[in-house]
Write an enzyme that holds these catalytic residues in place. Structure first.
Site, short mmCIF file in Angstrom:
data_model
loop_
_atom_site.label_atom_id
_atom_site.label_comp_id
_atom_site.label_asym_id
_atom_site.label_seq_id
_atom_site.Cartn_x
_atom_site.Cartn_y
_atom_site.Cartn_z
N ASP A 88 0.85 -1.20 0.00
CA ASP A 88 0.00 0.00 0.00
C ASP A 88 0.89 1.25 0.00
OD1 ASP A 88 -2.56 1.42 0.24
OD2 ASP A 88 -1.81 2.02 2.19
N SER A 89 0.27 2.37 -0.36
CA SER A 89 1.01 3.63 -0.33
C SER A 89 1.38 4.02 1.11
CB SER A 89 0.15 4.73 -0.95
OG SER A 89 -1.09 4.83 -0.27
N TYR A 95 -0.62 8.49 -2.86
CA TYR A 95 -0.60 8.11 -4.27
C TYR A 95 -1.80 8.71 -5.00
CZ TYR A 95 3.02 4.42 -3.88
OH TYR A 95 4.19 3.72 -3.73
N GLY A 96 -2.86 8.97 -4.22
CA GLY A 96 -4.15 9.35 -4.81
C GLY A 96 -4.15 10.62 -5.62
N CYS A 130 -3.67 -1.12 -2.10
CA CYS A 130 -3.94 0.28 -2.42
C CYS A 130 -4.84 0.35 -3.65
CB CYS A 130 -2.61 0.97 -2.71
SG CYS A 130 -2.76 2.69 -3.17
N ASN A 131 -5.99 1.00 -3.50
CA ASN A 131 -6.91 1.12 -4.63
C ASN A 131 -6.29 1.90 -5.78
OD1 ASN A 131 -10.06 0.38 -3.88
ND2 ASN A 131 -8.78 0.77 -2.11
N THR A 132 -5.56 2.97 -5.44
CA THR A 132 -4.95 3.79 -6.48
C THR A 132 -3.93 2.98 -7.28
OG1 THR A 132 -5.27 5.73 -5.07
CG2 THR A 132 -3.75 5.97 -6.91
N GLU A 190 -6.81 9.99 8.51
CA GLU A 190 -5.46 9.90 9.10
C GLU A 190 -5.35 10.77 10.35
OE1 GLU A 190 -2.24 10.14 6.27
OE2 GLU A 190 -2.96 8.33 5.27
N CYS A 195 -11.35 3.03 -1.61
CA CYS A 195 -10.13 3.62 -1.03
C CYS A 195 -9.88 2.92 0.30
CB CYS A 195 -10.31 5.12 -0.83
SG CYS A 195 -8.93 5.89 0.05
N THR A 196 -8.62 2.62 0.56
CA THR A 196 -8.26 1.88 1.77
C THR A 196 -8.71 2.55 3.07
OG1 THR A 196 -6.15 3.06 1.62
CG2 THR A 196 -6.19 0.78 0.85
N HIS A 197 -8.84 3.87 3.05
CA HIS A 197 -9.13 4.59 4.30
C HIS A 197 -10.61 4.57 4.68
CE1 HIS A 197 -5.12 5.91 3.60
NE2 HIS A 197 -5.13 6.80 4.58
N1 DGL Z 1 -4.17 3.86 -0.39
C1 DGL Z 1 -4.81 4.85 -1.20
C2 DGL Z 1 -6.00 4.22 -1.94
O1 DGL Z 1 -6.57 3.25 -1.51
C3 DGL Z 1 -5.26 6.05 -0.38
C4 DGL Z 1 -4.13 6.89 0.17
C5 DGL Z 1 -3.26 7.53 -0.90
O2 DGL Z 1 -3.76 8.40 -1.65
O3 DGL Z 1 -2.09 7.16 -1.00
O4 DGL Z 1 -6.39 4.72 -2.97
#
Ligand code: DGL
Length: 268
Positions: A12-13, A44-45, A75-77, A152, A187-189
């Protein structure tokens, strides 16, 4: 893949992918997990596909070299923008979060209308839109960039977060999508604010968490017949920035303390 205890690399990012790891531990506790959070380079987003691919492929190599027999791109991105590059760059099976999330979203929608919330970059890639359209679903994507920093910050049940979510979701559930009956968390969050989102969406809407659906796919691929039955996971954490911050924030995402984190410097 070994027939005994699998070693799964999770990328993940940063911290968010720990929501995916948490679900995998719940379903497949009898495994070794190597989690890599690229905390020095998040988010990363908001980055381009080229940059995300370069970073993600580097991290995937690291995990493969450290014994991962399967990679989960939590990470979704990175899944949306770089899955093909990652697959081309390693020799082990790679699971992303977009396809499992789209599958679960499509199954859950009776009206065949789904809304996906995600980062700016994930939305621009239209990875979820395309995956859902392939499954016969009319989809709409909505970028919710402010939600990542709010989560966060730990504001997971805060009135500001609720107000921000309300504004985004009112925009999403409009223009022909008032009757959408599924919201996919792309998105992971966002799983951390699922109860808050459930309060904000129209009552008839089901929320699909791509962390849960991805963990189910991993369990299936590992042929775990009785998910969550027994075993104690082996956990190793790698981060590219502050170990202290990873432990502090990460514990919230993982739902358990993180004892040891190894600081990693990746060459570009
Ligand atoms: N992990 C990213 C996602 O799931 C979210 C955080 C980021 O932007 O790095 O898209």
């Amino acid at each position: 893949m070994t027939q005994t205890r699998p070693c799964i690399g999770v990328f993940d990012s940063g911290f968010g992918g720990l929501t995916v790891l948490r679900e995998m531990i719940r379903l497949v506790p009898d495994a070794d997990y190597h989690y890599f959070g690229d905390t020095a380079r998040l988010p990363y987003g908001s980055k381009s596909a080229e940059t995300v691919s370069r970073y993600a492929v580097g991290a995937a190599h690291f995990l493969e070299q450290h014994g991962a027999e399967m990679l989960v791109i939590a990470c979704n991105t990175a899944s949306a923008l770089a899955l093909d590059s990652i697959r081309a760059g390693v020799h082990v099976p790679v699971v992303g979060v977009v396809e499992p999330g789209a599958d679960r979203g499509a199954d859950a929608s009776r009206d065949k209308k789904v809304i996906v919330v995600a980062t700016e970059a994930t939305v621009s890639s239209h990875a979820y839109l395309k995956a859902l359209q392939c499954r016969g679903i009319e989809a709409k994507e909505k970028a919710c960039p402010l939600l990542v920093p709010l989560v966060e910050e730990g504001w997971i049940d805060h009135k500001i977060t609720e107000e921000v979510a309300r504004i985004y979701l009112e925009e999403a559930f409009s223009d022909g999508f008032q009757r959408a009956d599924v919201l996919v968390l792309g998105c992971t969050h966002y799983p951390l604010i699922k109860p808050l989102l459930q309060r904000v969406v129209p009552q008839h809407v089901a929320i699909v968490d791509s962390a849960e659906s991805t963990a189910a796919v991993v369990a299936q691929k590992l042929r775990v017949s009785e998910p969550g039955k027994e075993g104690k996971p082996g956990l190793q954490f790698f981060a590219t920035d502050s170990v202290e911050k990873f432990q502090r924030l990460g514990a919230r995402f993982l739902g358990q303390p993180i004892e040891k984190v190894q600081l990693v410097k990746l060459s570009e």
